[in-house]
Design a protein around this motif. Structure first.
Motif, PDB file in Angstrom:
ATOM      1  N   SER A  67       5.546 -21.949   8.573  1.00  0.00           N
ATOM      2  CA  SER A  67       5.151 -21.858   7.502  1.00  0.00           C
ATOM      3  C   SER A  67       3.947 -20.555   7.191  1.00  0.00           C
ATOM      4  CB  SER A  67       3.857 -22.789   6.791  1.00  0.00           C
ATOM      5  OG  SER A  67       4.916 -23.649   6.405  1.00  0.00           O
ATOM      6  N   THR A  68       4.052 -20.003   6.053  1.00  0.00           N
ATOM      7  CA  THR A  68       2.803 -18.650   6.412  1.00  0.00           C
ATOM      8  C   THR A  68       1.744 -19.432   7.023  1.00  0.00           C
ATOM      9  OG1 THR A  68       2.507 -18.461   4.265  1.00  0.00           O
ATOM     10  CG2 THR A  68       4.511 -17.288   4.989  1.00  0.00           C
ATOM     11  N   ASP A  69       1.031 -19.996   6.418  1.00  0.00           N
ATOM     12  CA  ASP A  69      -0.088 -20.932   6.831  1.00  0.00           C
ATOM     13  C   ASP A  69      -0.387 -22.446   7.209  1.00  0.00           C
ATOM     14  OD1 ASP A  69       0.509 -21.839   4.076  1.00  0.00           O
ATOM     15  OD2 ASP A  69      -1.087 -20.505   3.093  1.00  0.00           O
ATOM     16  N   THR A  70      -1.700 -22.208   6.953  1.00  0.00           N
ATOM     17  CA  THR A  70      -1.532 -23.933   7.060  1.00  0.00           C
ATOM     18  C   THR A  70      -2.425 -24.745   6.011  1.00  0.00           C
ATOM     19  OG1 THR A  70      -1.223 -24.079   9.623  1.00  0.00           O
ATOM     20  CG2 THR A  70      -2.135 -26.160   8.607  1.00  0.00           C
ATOM     21  N   ASN A  71      -2.190 -26.299   5.098  1.00  0.00           N
ATOM     22  CA  ASN A  71      -2.844 -27.038   4.283  1.00  0.00           C
ATOM     23  C   ASN A  71      -2.951 -28.186   4.776  1.00  0.00           C
ATOM     24  OD1 ASN A  71      -0.506 -28.130   3.880  1.00  0.00           O
ATOM     25  ND2 ASN A  71      -0.403 -27.090   1.717  1.00  0.00           N
ATOM     26  N   ALA A  72      -3.616 -28.506   3.859  1.00  0.00           N
ATOM     27  CA  ALA A  72      -4.141 -29.431   4.499  1.00  0.00           C
ATOM     28  C   ALA A  72      -2.541 -30.765   4.299  1.00  0.00           C
ATOM     29  CB  ALA A  72      -5.107 -30.442   2.959  1.00  0.00           C
ATOM     30  N   ARG A  73      -2.025 -30.765   3.283  1.00  0.00           N
ATOM     31  CA  ARG A  73      -1.156 -31.802   3.835  1.00  0.00           C
ATOM     32  C   ARG A  73      -0.536 -31.633   4.992  1.00  0.00           C
ATOM     33  NH1 ARG A  73       1.634 -34.267  -0.412  1.00  0.00           N
ATOM     34  NH2 ARG A  73       3.357 -33.972   0.686  1.00  0.00           N
ATOM     35  N   GLY A  74       0.405 -30.003   4.701  1.00  0.00           N
ATOM     36  CA  GLY A  74       0.711 -29.678   6.639  1.00  0.00           C
ATOM     37  C   GLY A  74      -0.146 -30.398   8.042  1.00  0.00           C
ATOM     38  N   GLU A  75      -1.271 -30.623   7.998  1.00  0.00           N
ATOM     39  CA  GLU A  75      -1.636 -30.988   8.923  1.00  0.00           C
ATOM     40  C   GLU A  75      -1.853 -32.668   8.962  1.00  0.00           C
ATOM     41  OE1 GLU A  75      -4.441 -29.657  10.718  1.00  0.00           O
ATOM     42  OE2 GLU A  75      -4.691 -27.911  10.482  1.00  0.00           O
ATOM     43  N   SER A  76      -2.096 -33.439   7.820  1.00  0.00           N
ATOM     44  CA  SER A  76      -2.060 -34.609   7.649  1.00  0.00           C
ATOM     45  C   SER A  76      -0.196 -34.978   8.700  1.00  0.00           C
ATOM     46  CB  SER A  76      -2.212 -35.075   6.674  1.00  0.00           C
ATOM     47  OG  SER A  76      -1.644 -36.319   6.368  1.00  0.00           O
ATOM     48  N   ILE A  77       0.346 -34.504   8.605  1.00  0.00           N
ATOM     49  CA  ILE A  77       1.975 -34.315   8.813  1.00  0.00           C
ATOM     50  C   ILE A  77       2.710 -34.136  10.418  1.00  0.00           C
ATOM     51  CG2 ILE A  77       4.787 -33.892   8.411  1.00  0.00           C
ATOM     52  CD1 ILE A  77       3.692 -33.338   5.230  1.00  0.00           C
ATOM     53  N   LEU A  78       1.635 -33.118  10.406  1.00  0.00           N
ATOM     54  CA  LEU A  78       1.241 -32.934  11.581  1.00  0.00           C
ATOM     55  C   LEU A  78       0.493 -34.118  12.727  1.00  0.00           C
ATOM     56  CD1 LEU A  78       2.155 -31.246  14.083  1.00  0.00           C
ATOM     57  CD2 LEU A  78      -0.132 -29.676  13.836  1.00  0.00           C
ATOM     58  N   ASP A  79      -0.166 -34.670  12.016  1.00  0.00           N
ATOM     59  CA  ASP A  79      -0.911 -35.775  12.940  1.00  0.00           C
ATOM     60  C   ASP A  79      -0.020 -36.419  12.631  1.00  0.00           C
ATOM     61  OD1 ASP A  79      -2.615 -34.483  13.364  1.00  0.00           O
ATOM     62  OD2 ASP A  79      -4.097 -34.667  10.906  1.00  0.00           O
ATOM     63  N   LEU A  82       2.469 -36.035  15.758  1.00  0.00           N
ATOM     64  CA  LEU A  82       2.407 -36.195  17.039  1.00  0.00           C
ATOM     65  C   LEU A  82       1.548 -38.030  17.685  1.00  0.00           C
ATOM     66  CD1 LEU A  82      -0.135 -32.951  17.274  1.00  0.00           C
ATOM     67  CD2 LEU A  82       2.267 -33.111  18.015  1.00  0.00           C
ATOM     68  N   GLY A  83       1.284 -38.479  16.538  1.00  0.00           N
ATOM     69  CA  GLY A  83       0.979 -39.870  16.671  1.00  0.00           C
ATOM     70  C   GLY A  83       2.078 -41.057  16.720  1.00  0.00           C
ATOM     71  N   ASN A  84       3.692 -40.304  16.608  1.00  0.00           N
ATOM     72  CA  ASN A  84       4.993 -41.417  16.256  1.00  0.00           C
ATOM     73  C   ASN A  84       5.547 -40.724  17.154  1.00  0.00           C
ATOM     74  OD1 ASN A  84       4.143 -43.875  14.120  1.00  0.00           O
ATOM     75  ND2 ASN A  84       2.867 -41.798  13.152  1.00  0.00           N
ATOM     76  N   LYS A  85       5.287 -40.145  18.000  1.00  0.00           N
ATOM     77  CA  LYS A  85       6.178 -39.331  18.794  1.00  0.00           C
ATOM     78  C   LYS A  85       7.257 -38.877  18.878  1.00  0.00           C
ATOM     79  CE  LYS A  85       4.853 -43.124  22.715  1.00  0.00           C
ATOM     80  NZ  LYS A  85       5.715 -44.032  23.356  1.00  0.00           N
ATOM     81  N   LEU A  86       7.024 -37.488  17.699  1.00  0.00           N
ATOM     82  CA  LEU A  86       8.262 -37.535  17.172  1.00  0.00           C
ATOM     83  C   LEU A  86       8.079 -36.248  16.654  1.00  0.00           C
ATOM     84  CD1 LEU A  86       7.664 -38.557  13.277  1.00  0.00           C
ATOM     85  CD2 LEU A  86       9.494 -39.268  14.990  1.00  0.00           C
ATOM     86  N   THR A 109      12.161 -30.671   9.415  1.00  0.00           N
ATOM     87  CA  THR A 109      13.008 -31.556  10.333  1.00  0.00           C
ATOM     88  C   THR A 109      12.802 -31.736  11.180  1.00  0.00           C
ATOM     89  OG1 THR A 109      15.742 -30.369   9.611  1.00  0.00           O
ATOM     90  CG2 THR A 109      15.665 -32.474  11.339  1.00  0.00           C
ATOM     91  N   LEU A 110      12.813 -33.976  11.458  1.00  0.00           N
ATOM     92  CA  LEU A 110      11.253 -34.400  12.122  1.00  0.00           C
ATOM     93  C   LEU A 110      12.585 -35.028  13.092  1.00  0.00           C
ATOM     94  CD1 LEU A 110       8.918 -35.573  10.685  1.00  0.00           C
ATOM     95  CD2 LEU A 110       9.167 -33.543  11.778  1.00  0.00           C
ATOM     96  N   THR A 111      12.706 -35.719  14.058  1.00  0.00           N
ATOM     97  CA  THR A 111      13.397 -36.346  15.238  1.00  0.00           C
ATOM     98  C   THR A 111      12.801 -37.125  16.176  1.00  0.00           C
ATOM     99  OG1 THR A 111      15.363 -36.409  16.236  1.00  0.00           O
ATOM    100  CG2 THR A 111      14.391 -34.650  16.918  1.00  0.00           C
ATOM    101  N   SER A 112      13.032 -38.201  16.455  1.00  0.00           N
ATOM    102  CA  SER A 112      12.918 -38.789  18.028  1.00  0.00           C
ATOM    103  C   SER A 112      12.218 -37.671  18.913  1.00  0.00           C
ATOM    104  CB  SER A 112      13.184 -40.486  17.917  1.00  0.00           C
ATOM    105  OG  SER A 112      13.410 -41.004  17.290  1.00  0.00           O
ATOM    106  N   ASP A 113      10.736 -38.273  19.699  1.00  0.00           N
ATOM    107  CA  ASP A 113      10.908 -37.366  20.872  1.00  0.00           C
ATOM    108  C   ASP A 113      12.359 -37.332  22.261  1.00  0.00           C
ATOM    109  OD1 ASP A 113       8.308 -35.978  20.126  1.00  0.00           O
ATOM    110  OD2 ASP A 113       7.121 -36.911  21.632  1.00  0.00           O
ATOM    111  N   SER A 114      12.522 -38.955  22.582  1.00  0.00           N
ATOM    112  CA  SER A 114      13.681 -38.564  23.326  1.00  0.00           C
ATOM    113  C   SER A 114      14.947 -38.155  22.613  1.00  0.00           C
ATOM    114  CB  SER A 114      13.683 -40.284  23.336  1.00  0.00           C
ATOM    115  OG  SER A 114      13.805 -41.059  22.364  1.00  0.00           O
ATOM    116  N   PHE A 115      15.070 -38.484  21.483  1.00  0.00           N
ATOM    117  CA  PHE A 115      16.946 -37.845  20.786  1.00  0.00           C
ATOM    118  C   PHE A 115      16.511 -36.064  20.750  1.00  0.00           C
ATOM    119  CE2 PHE A 115      19.902 -38.165  17.509  1.00  0.00           C
ATOM    120  CZ  PHE A 115      20.573 -38.187  18.053  1.00  0.00           C
ATOM    121  N   VAL A 116      15.535 -35.704  21.333  1.00  0.00           N
ATOM    122  CA  VAL A 116      15.574 -34.802  20.996  1.00  0.00           C
ATOM    123  C   VAL A 116      16.219 -32.848  21.176  1.00  0.00           C
ATOM    124  CG1 VAL A 116      14.508 -31.467  21.631  1.00  0.00           C
ATOM    125  CG2 VAL A 116      13.017 -33.650  20.772  1.00  0.00           C
ATOM    126  N   HIS A 117      16.803 -33.677  22.668  1.00  0.00           N
ATOM    127  CA  HIS A 117      18.323 -33.032  24.075  1.00  0.00           C
ATOM    128  C   HIS A 117      19.417 -33.032  22.815  1.00  0.00           C
ATOM    129  CE1 HIS A 117      18.141 -37.260  25.665  1.00  0.00           C
ATOM    130  NE2 HIS A 117      19.562 -36.859  25.200  1.00  0.00           N
TER     131      HIS A 117
END
Length: 329
Positions: A67-79, A82-86, A109-117
């Motif tokens: 994205s061109t910037d980061t807003n509060a919703r983006g920060e919440s989703i990123l947290d 990171l907290g759910n191994k995605l 698009t999100l995926t489980s860390d162990s499924f990235v490959h």
């Protein structure tokens, strides 16, 4: 799956040696980011040790996914990620949402860390989606059926064929074979040279086509191409006139698609009504093959695998057969 609702559609993919969940989620701007439905889906997948792939209209900005910037919703989703191994599969900063006034990356698009490959070639397609959002395509690298290959002889480059054949055959014609063994040797030599030359002039290719829907006519294809051209023009000029013209033409195209789909479905239903019950069922299954989904049994409990779903159907069928004094095979 029972986890689906108005803003979330989830399904389980079951193959011979692996299974995983896929989902499409809409995160409304007036709800928490991510919404409770998505949190429950991720928690359930982790509890059942299921790999997960989720395509989201996140309505959130974060430079993490381009994205061109980061807003509060983006920060919440990123947290949450990171907290759910995605992991985020987005690559680059190609906009996924395009309107007259702005272009932005809102879809992730999100995926489980162990499924990235397993996820390959994630990209935003330039193909017109006839929506404000662009198509996103990626491949899941799993064991797949044998790929159809063919050789279209009509497309043979005979110049390449003749040149290759000239290098493989002897410059001086061989003497007449004196024995059958010598004759077989010459035949094998010529056959091998011709096959190699054909491979050079007409290589084997993989079938990459896909069946067109029965309702897609030449007129609709022409309307689609015209609308795609108008979209590209509006995107380039950014003028109000071009965007209004594109929106008006898009409305006409979507109406034509709905009409064509309705007529095609009516024609299909009329055709199957004229057949016997068995033939009708077979025709439906051949046209739209599908796997048995998850079902709700007694006590509002859902099945969790296709095997449980099949058992539930068999039990229900047996009960109905007993009720009508029928024998099940």
């Amino acid at each position: 799956m029972q986890l689906s609702d108005g803003d979330l559609v989830a399904a389980s993919i079951e193959l011979d040696k692996t299974s995983f969940w896929v989902a499409s989620a809409y995160m409304a701007h007036d709800k928490d980011a991510p919404p409770e439905e998505v949190r429950t889906l991720v928690k359930e997948a982790a509890y059942k040790k299921k790999q997960l792939v989720v395509s989201c209209d996140a309505n959130a900005h974060n430079s993490m996914w381009g994205s061109t910037d980061t807003n509060a919703r983006g920060e919440s989703i990123l947290d949450f990620i990171l907290g759910n191994k995605l992991s985020v599969l987005n690559l680059g900063s190609e906009p996924t949402f395009i309107t007259k006034s702005r272009e932005e990356v809102l879809d992730i698009t999100l995926t489980s860390d162990s499924f990235v490959h397993k996820i390959k070639r994630w990209r935003v397609l330039s193909e017109k989606s006839y929506s404000d959002h662009c198509y996103i395509q990626f491949e899941i690298d799993l064991k797949t059926p044998h790929v159809r290959e063919f050789r279209n002889v009509r497309n043979t480059d005979w110049r390449v064929y003749n040149k290759k054949l000239g290098t493989l055959l002897p410059k001086i014609p061989p003497r007449d074979p004196a024995t059958r063994v010598e004759l077989d040797g010459l035949v094998n030599q010529v056959t091998k040279a011709m096959n190699s030359s054909l491979s050079a002039g007409c290589p084997v290719v993989r079938y990459r086509g896909k069946n067109k829907p029965p309702w897609l006519s030449k007129q609709l294809s022409s309307l689609r191409e015209s609308n795609r051209t108008m979209f590209n023009k509006a995107k380039a000029t950014r003028t109000t006139e071009d965007w209004e013209a594109y929106k008006a033409d898009l409305k006409i195209y979507k109406k034509a698609v709905r009409t064509a789909k309705r007529k095609s479905w009516q024609s299909y239903c009329k055709g199957i009504e004229e057949t016997t019950e068995a033939a009708r069922l077979r025709k439906i299954l051949v046209m739209s093959p599908c796997n048995l989904g998850y079902l709700k049994g007694q006590g509002n409990s859902w099945t969790t695998t296709s095997v449980e779903s099949l058992g539930l159907v068999w039990t229900h069928t047996s009960l109905e057969a007993g009720r009508w004094n029928l024998t099940t095979p």
